[in-house]
Design a protein around this motif. Structure first.
Motif, PDB file in Angstrom:
ATOM      1  N   GLN A   1       0.845  -1.145  -0.339  1.00 51.65           N
ATOM      2  CA  GLN A   1      -0.058  -0.511   0.024  1.00 51.65           C
ATOM      3  C   GLN A   1       0.916   1.369  -0.074  1.00 51.65           C
ATOM      4  OE1 GLN A   1      -1.932   1.100   3.774  1.00 51.65           O
ATOM      5  NE2 GLN A   1      -4.653   1.078   2.529  1.00 51.65           N
ATOM      6  N   ARG A   2       1.772   0.846   0.864  1.00 48.19           N
ATOM      7  CA  ARG A   2       2.535   2.562   0.963  1.00 48.19           C
ATOM      8  C   ARG A   2       3.447   2.068  -0.292  1.00 48.19           C
ATOM      9  NH1 ARG A   2       4.098   6.331   5.370  1.00 48.19           N
ATOM     10  NH2 ARG A   2       5.823   7.154   4.957  1.00 48.19           N
ATOM     11  N   TYR A   3       4.326   1.324  -0.473  1.00 46.98           N
ATOM     12  CA  TYR A   3       5.455   1.331  -1.642  1.00 46.98           C
ATOM     13  C   TYR A   3       5.251   0.417  -3.117  1.00 46.98           C
ATOM     14  CZ  TYR A   3       8.872   3.122   2.297  1.00 46.98           C
ATOM     15  OH  TYR A   3       9.235   3.276   3.881  1.00 46.98           O
ATOM     16  N   GLY A   4       4.273  -0.123  -3.382  1.00 45.66           N
ATOM     17  CA  GLY A   4       3.529  -0.717  -3.746  1.00 45.66           C
ATOM     18  C   GLY A   4       4.543  -1.766  -4.176  1.00 45.66           C
ATOM     19  N   ASN A   5       4.485  -1.957  -5.357  1.00 46.94           N
ATOM     20  CA  ASN A   5       5.334  -4.034  -6.212  1.00 46.94           C
ATOM     21  C   ASN A   5       6.516  -2.885  -6.685  1.00 46.94           C
ATOM     22  OD1 ASN A   5       5.090  -2.745  -9.099  1.00 46.94           O
ATOM     23  ND2 ASN A   5       3.032  -3.593  -9.385  1.00 46.94           N
TER      24      ASN A   5
END
Length: 332
Positions: free
Chosen positions: A295-299
Motif C-alpha cells: 500500500q505504501r511502496y507498491g510492487n
C-alpha cells in the motif's frame, strides 16, 4: 535463555578450540529477536564509488524502509547505515547491521557466512562504443576506457565473444574518465549499466548516439544480504523481497491493493495479502505486513520506476524484468 549444566561442561572445550561459534552473531532466530527488542531495524546501504547520488543507493534505502514497515507498522523504525565494500561484511558479521540492501555479496569482505537471499537488481557491464557508425569490429587494436573499481573479467569474455582485441585503460575517478572521453581518447567506455547510463547523459553533447552493448557474462547481482546462520531471519527478508516481485506478477500495486484485498478469491493472492491463512504469523510478523508494504511502496515495478525511470535517469529494465517477462528476477 536457559542455563544448564551442559553449557558449563562445553565451555572449556570452546575456549580450547578458539570459541568456535561462540561469537557468531546470528544463531537461529536471534536477529529477529534483537530487532524486535531494539524496536527498529539497522539496515546497511553500500555507498557507490562512482556517483555522489546514486539511484542504487536510493533504492536500497527505500527497500530498508519497506522492510522496517514489514517488521513494525512504522517505516521510520529503521536506522540507515552507510557502508562501503571494505567494511560492509564486517559490520554484518559483528551485528552492527541486520541486513544490507542492494549489495554484491562477492565484493564484500568477511563473506564466509553471508548470503544474498534475494536478487533485486542486476547491474551488468555495458560497453558503449562512442563514435557514430562504429561497430564492435572497430574496437580491434583500440582503447576502451573504464574505472579502476570496475570488474574487468567480463571485458575479457566480451573480447572473446566478439573476437576483438583491445586495450583497457582504467582511471581513478569519473573526472579523469570524462577528460579522456572529452579529448576523444577513448573509442569506447565500459561501465555497469546504471553508471553507464548516467555517464552517457553527461557526455551526450559530445557523443550523442553511442552504440551500447550489454554484457551478460558478468552478473553483478545486487540483493538483500543477511547472515546465512539465521534461518528465521533469512526467511523473513526473503519473503519480503519476493513479495515485491510476486505482487508485480499478480498485477497488485499501490493503487489497486485495497480493491484486490477486499475482492480477490484467488487463494494465492489472499495468502500474499494476509487476507486468509497464517502467512505473516508463521514468519513472526502480523498478518497485514505485506499489504502494508504494498500500500505504501507498491510492487517491484513501481519501486524500480521511481528510481530508474524518473526524468533524471531512464534505464530500461532489461535483465531486471521478471523471469516470466524475459528477465532474470525470480520468486523461488
Amino acid at each position: 535463555m536457559k542455563q544448564n549444566i551442559t553449557q558449563y561442561i562445553w565451555y572449556p572445550l570452546l575456549v580450547a578450540i578458539g570459541y568456535i561459534g561462540l561469537f557468531s552473531y546470528s544463531n537461529a532466530g536471534e536477529v529477529r529477536d534483537r530487532v524486535e527488542d531494539r524496536g527498529y531495524l539497522r539496515c546497511g546501504v553500500v555507498k557507490t564509488t562512482f556517483l555522489s547520488k546514486s539511484p542504487i543507493d536510493d533504492m536500497g534505502r527505500e527497500l530498508c524502509r519497506g522492510l522496517a514497515l514489514a517488521l513494525f507498522p512504522d517505516p521510520s523504525a529503521v536506522k540507515l547505515i552507510t557502508l562501503n565494500e571494505s567494511n560492509a561484511g564486517r559490520n554484518l558479521a559483528e551485528g552492527k547491521v541486520d541486513v544490507i540492501a542492494l549489495a554484491d555479496n562477492r565484493l564484500l569482505s568477511h563473506q564466509e557466512h553471508h548470503q544474498n537471499i534475494a536478487t533485486l537488481f542486476l547491474n551488468n557491464l555495458d560497453v558503449a562504443i562512442l563514435f557514430k557508425g562504429y561497430r564492435v569490429d572497430d574496437l580491434n587494436g583500440k582503447k576502451i576506457c573504464s574505472l579502476e573499481w570496475v570488474d574487468k573479467t567480463s571485458l575479457a569474455i566480451f573480447s572473446q565473444k566478439h573476437q576483438v582485441s583491445f586495450g583497457v585503460v582504467s582511471y581513478k575517478s569519473e573526472g579523469e574518465l570524462f577528460k579522456a572521453v572529452k579529448s576523444h581518447g577513448c573509442r569506447a567506455v565500459a561501465l555497469p549499466r546504471v553508471e553507464q547510463s548516467i555517464f552517457l547523459q553527461k557526455i551526450s553533447g559530445i557523443f550523442p548516439d553511442p552504440l551500447v552493448l550489454s554484457s551478460s557474462s558478468s552478473n553483478n547481482s545486487l540483493g538483500m544480504i543477511v547472515s546465512s546462520r539465521d534461518v528465521d531471519w533469512k526467511e523473513i527478508v526473503q519473503f519480503y523481497a519476493h513479495t515485491l516481485l510476486d505482487s508485480e506478477r499478480w498485477d497488485i500495486n499501490s493503487q489497486n491493493v485495497d480493491y484486490i484485498a477486499s475482492t480477490t478469491l484467488n487463494p494465492e493472492v489472499q495468502k500474499l495479502l494476509g487476507v486468509k491463512g497464517s502467512f505473516g504469523t508463521e514468519l513472526g510478523l502480523d498478518s497485514n505486513w505485506s499489504y502494508r508494504v504494498l500500500q505504501r511502496y507498491g510492487n517491484y515495478q513501481e519501486i524500480y520506476e521511481r528510481h530508474f525511470v524518473n526524468g533524471t535517469i531512464t534505464l530500461e529494465r532489461g535483465p531486471n524484468k521478471l523471469v516470466a517477462n524475459g528477465g532474470v528476477l525470480a520468486v523461488n
